[in-house]
Enzyme design. Structure first.
Site, PDB file in Angstrom:
ATOM      1  N   THR A 182      -4.991  29.476  49.311  1.00  0.00           N
ATOM      2  CA  THR A 182      -5.602  30.139  50.472  1.00  0.00           C
ATOM      3  C   THR A 182      -7.058  30.538  50.235  1.00  0.00           C
ATOM      4  O   THR A 182      -7.701  31.054  51.147  1.00  0.00           O
ATOM      5  CB  THR A 182      -4.835  31.445  50.802  1.00  0.00           C
ATOM      6  N   LYS A 183      -7.576  30.340  49.044  1.00  0.00           N
ATOM      7  CA  LYS A 183      -8.858  30.940  48.687  1.00  0.00           C
ATOM      8  C   LYS A 183     -10.060  30.142  49.229  1.00  0.00           C
ATOM      9  O   LYS A 183      -9.885  29.105  49.857  1.00  0.00           O
ATOM     10  CB  LYS A 183      -8.944  31.089  47.160  1.00  0.00           C
ATOM     11  N   ASN A 184     -11.278  30.645  48.965  1.00  0.00           N
ATOM     12  CA  ASN A 184     -12.495  30.009  49.528  1.00  0.00           C
ATOM     13  C   ASN A 184     -12.585  28.534  49.150  1.00  0.00           C
ATOM     14  O   ASN A 184     -13.124  27.727  49.897  1.00  0.00           O
ATOM     15  CB  ASN A 184     -13.749  30.727  49.025  1.00  0.00           C
TER      16      ASN A 184
END
Ligand SMILES: Cc1ncc(COP(=O)(O)O)c(C=O)c1O
Length: 393
Positions: A182-184
């Site tokens: 889910t991260k950048n």
């Protein structure tokens, strides 16, 4: 209403990532090797840090960084309460005590609370750059510096973020990034430690692979040697070339991802600006927000009902985070109580994260804003209907 469910987070994996993974699979080299080395070099260049060491998660990065700083039994490590459990769990794993402190109104670790929590046992401070916006690093670094304490940044949300014009990765003793789905940017699972400290980088590298004096890449290649020595009992936290293959291309796209994240955040903030029931995330000057999350606080409607109503309109949401002090283990082992964290308790009321990721189209964004407006106006109507009855009492 949308006909398909919109999840709160989704990665953007392109053809370049897929081709690079296939290249690794065909090459016969699938564990830590040339692609990890390339990814580390390019990540170090991107942040400006002297070293970047790739690991298989941010949890592993935090654990290894604190271990490399000799955090252990008898030590205290200060962490904010508004974070994912990994920030504090690794401290417990090392036999040290996580000293949990309150956040400020900006959701970030409160320097004042940190100042009050420092004791002669404090070995490190682990500030979190919540939601992808830097915390008050200058204050934290000053406090740490004046007490001889190390700062290990939990930058799980903050790949690509800036503080005072410089990329996150350049400030603390060790800075830990997450490449979770889910991260950048993502590598499926993965993490990175950036540091400017040569000796620390060397120890982290060694600890990340069983404490062995050389990794597989320097043992199994044509010019490698079979010999290695175990210099201390380390972990099995190395990143594979398959993960790095994804990371190399995600890193090239990171600034574009962040631009889109910021665009979507601006659309949300504009759309909700006239709704007093929705409190919006604030942007602090001098700290570039990457909007890993778009956390809002809902008033006059219960959060659980609001999330159910979003779901009924095919929109996902999540909560970041259930504060550490509310979890059974931290309550029972250390006796933490909500009254010790008045600001976080206030922020936590109605806190939830709306969907935000680069793959969202403008239509997806409108679906979210329409759903939020619909829920809020529906509530107003039902509250207004019950008013006359009230007034006639
Ligand atoms: C603030 C924070 N720290 C640490 C982590 C752990 O990251 P990872 O899943 O890469 O171990 C997360 C993951 O969600 C996080 O949100």
């Amino acid at each position: 209403m949308r006909d398909r469910f919109l999840p709160y987070a989704l990665p953007s994996i392109g053809e370049a990532e897929i081709a690079e993974v296939v290249d690794s699979l065909r090459s016969g080299w699938v564990t830590t090797g040339p692609k990890v080395k390339q990814f580390e070099r390019e990540f170090a260049d991107y942040t400006g840090a002297r070293h970047a060491i790739a690991l298989n998660s941010c949890t592993a990065a935090l654990h290894t960084s604190l271990a490399a700083l000799d955090v252990g039994p008898g030590d205290e490590v200060i962490v904010p309460t508004l974070t994912f459990c990994a920030t504090a769990n690794v401290v417990v794993q090392l036999g040290a005590k996580p000293v949990i402190v309150d956040v400020g109104g900006d959701f970030q670790i409160s320097p004042e609370a940190v100042r009050r929590a420092i004791t002669s046992k404090t070995k490190a401070i682990v500030p979190v750059h919540y939601a992808g916006q830097a915390c008050d690093l200058e204050e934290i670094l000053l406090l740490a510096g004046s007490h001889g304490i190390s700062v290990v940044e939990d930058a799980a949300h903050a790949a690509g973020a800036e503080y005072a014009g410089k990329k996150i990765g350049l400030h603390g003793r060790a800075v830990c990034f997450s490449f979770y789905a889910t991260k950048n940017m993502t590598t499926g699972e993965g993490g990175m430690i950036a540091t400017n400290d040569d000796a620390l980088a060397h120890r982290i590298q060694t600890l990340s692979l069983h404490g062995m004096s050389r990794g597989a890449w320097s043992r199994y290649t044509e010019t490698g040697s079979w010999f290695y020595d175990v210099v201390e009992p380390g972990f099995k936290y190395n990143m594979s070339d398959i993960q790095a293959a994804i990371g190399i291309h995600q890193l090239r796209r990171l600034d574009g991802f962040i631009r889109r994240r910021r665009e979507i955040a601006a659309m949300y903030s504009e759309a909700f600006s006239d709704l007093p029931e929705i409190l919006l995330p604030e942007q602090v000057p001098n700290r570039t927000h990457t909007f890993h999350l778009y956390p809002i606080r809902v008033r006059a409607i219960q959060r659980a009902i609001f999330i159910d109503e979003l779901r009924a309109r095919n929109i996902g949401a999540s909560v970041h985070f259930i504060p550490l002090h509310r979890h059974k283990f931290y309550r029972e082992r250390y006796g933490y109580r909500p009254v010790q964290f008045p600001i976080c308790e206030e922020l936590y009321q109605g806190l939830l994260s709306l969907p935000l990721y680069p793959a969202m189209t403008d239509c997806d964004v409108s679906d979210v804003t329409d759903a939020v407006r619909d829920i809020v106006t529906g509530r107003r109507r039902s509250a207004a209907k019950s008013m006359p009855a009230f007034q006639s009492l």
